[in-house]
Design an enzyme around this catalytic site. Structure first.
Site, PDB file in Angstrom:
ATOM      1  N   PRO A   2       0.824  -1.208   0.000  1.00 12.05           N
ATOM      2  CG  PRO A   2      -0.802  -1.576   1.618  1.00 12.05           C
ATOM      3  CD  PRO A   2       0.516  -2.094   1.131  1.00 12.05           C
ATOM      4  CD  GLU A   3       2.117   3.855  -4.511  1.00 10.10           C
ATOM      5  OE1 GLU A   3       2.408   5.070  -4.523  1.00 10.10           O
ATOM      6  OE2 GLU A   3       2.164   3.142  -5.536  1.00 10.10           O
ATOM      7  CE  LYS A  52       5.360   3.055   0.207  1.00  7.42           C
ATOM      8  NZ  LYS A  52       6.075   2.134  -0.707  1.00  7.42           N
ATOM      9  NE  ARG A 129      12.955   3.424  10.117  1.00 10.60           N
ATOM     10  CZ  ARG A 129      12.478   2.976  11.270  1.00 10.60           C
ATOM     11  NH1 ARG A 129      13.041   3.355  12.407  1.00 10.60           N
ATOM     12  NH2 ARG A 129      11.448   2.140  11.300  1.00 10.60           N
ATOM     13  CG  ASN A 170       6.621   0.574  -8.931  1.00  9.74           C
ATOM     14  OD1 ASN A 170       7.379   1.419  -9.385  1.00  9.74           O
ATOM     15  ND2 ASN A 170       6.646  -0.682  -9.346  1.00  9.74           N
ATOM     16  NE  ARG A 262       8.375  -2.637  -6.139  1.00 10.93           N
ATOM     17  CZ  ARG A 262       7.590  -1.881  -5.377  1.00 10.93           C
ATOM     18  NH1 ARG A 262       8.068  -1.319  -4.267  1.00 10.93           N
ATOM     19  NH2 ARG A 262       6.323  -1.691  -5.700  1.00 10.93           N
TER      20      ARG A 262
END
Length: 272
Positions: A2-3, A52, A129, A170, A262
């Protein structure tokens, strides 16, 4: 995976379902028993997303002070998902890592990469981070702009780096680069400030649409015709998962290659 818009939408949904109410928390699967017990019976204070990552905040029943508050951190990964049901819920089916039961609704979490108790220090480390999240009002895009301006890596790789921009996956990576006419293999340091500002603004707008509608809508209305989407239950895309098909704008063949593990999609004519 999931984005970011999915996690923000999920946080809002859980806030509406449980916010301000005491909840029962359990781990039917048995892999999160101690963590579930630590927040069981507490008030669900809020849910928020950072890229995310989903963070659920709990406070003691009847207590407003920060003392005694706890957090659960969830990263869905590739296979994690929440399912929702009205109360009373049926017996758990499958490997339910965490069950939350409120007054009117409950939710089951299955298959996450992470489901763990968090301390304030853990949350600070997570935020440190991650790059700025386009969906957060406190995001500072200058941090991402500076990182991109210093890097020789392809811009297509930098947009997927959660340390640079949090929440982009993506689909958004491929589509915003197409919409901007930028070759995904261009060195990041060759992205000028105006181009970065355009990419950031487009991400903010598209991801907000994703939160609002629950689906990604990346094709401009004037271009939303012709060949169907890559899947029957998805809106059209310009290039994502359209390798070998003609570009919706110029007719050139959409290409695909692997970048940092990817699949990367682009139009070699429109993106120079």
């Amino acid at each position: 995976m999931p984005e970011g818009h999915t996690l923000h939408r999920l946080a809002r949904r859980q806030q509406r379902a449980f916010g301000g109410s005491s909840v029962r928390v359990s781990s039917p699967q048995g892999r999160f028993v101690d963590g579930a017990a630590a927040v069981d019976g507490m008030v669900f204070a809020k849910a928020e997303a950072w890229g995310k990552h989903l963070v659920q905040h709990f406070r003691p029943l009847g207590g407003r002070a920060r003392a005694g508050r706890r957090m659960i951190h969830v990263h869905l990964g590739l296979y994690g998902a929440f399912s929702e049901a009205a109360m009373p819920m049926d017996d758990p089916v499958g490997q339910v890592r965490m069950r939350i039961e409120g007054r009117d609704v409950g939710t089951d979490l299955r298959g996450p990469t992470a489901c763990e108790l968090f301390t304030p220090a853990d949350l600070d480390a997570l935020i440190a981070r991650l790059g700025p999240d386009p969906l957060r009002s406190d995001a500072d895009p200058a941090r991402a702009r500076d990182a991109i301006a210093r890097s020789r890596r392809p811009i297509g790789a930098m947009l997927m780096d959660q340390r640079v921009i949090a929440g982009v996956g993506n689909v958004y990576r491929a589509e915003v680069l197409f919409r901007a006419g930028i070759d995904p293999y261009r060195e990041s340091r060759r992205i000028d400030p105006a181009e970065f500002d355009g990419l950031w603004s487009d991400l903010v707008g598209l991801m907000r649409i994703g939160v609002r509608r629950g689906r990604m809508h990346v094709v401009r209305p004037d271009d939303d015709h012709g060949a169907p989407s890559y899947a029957t239950d998805r809106p059209r895309t310009y290039v994502y998962r359209r390798a070998g098909e003609p570009c919706r704008i110029c007719g050139a063949t959409v290409r695909v290659a692997e970048l940092d593990g990817r699949n990367l999609y682009w139009c070699p004519a429109c993106q120079r």
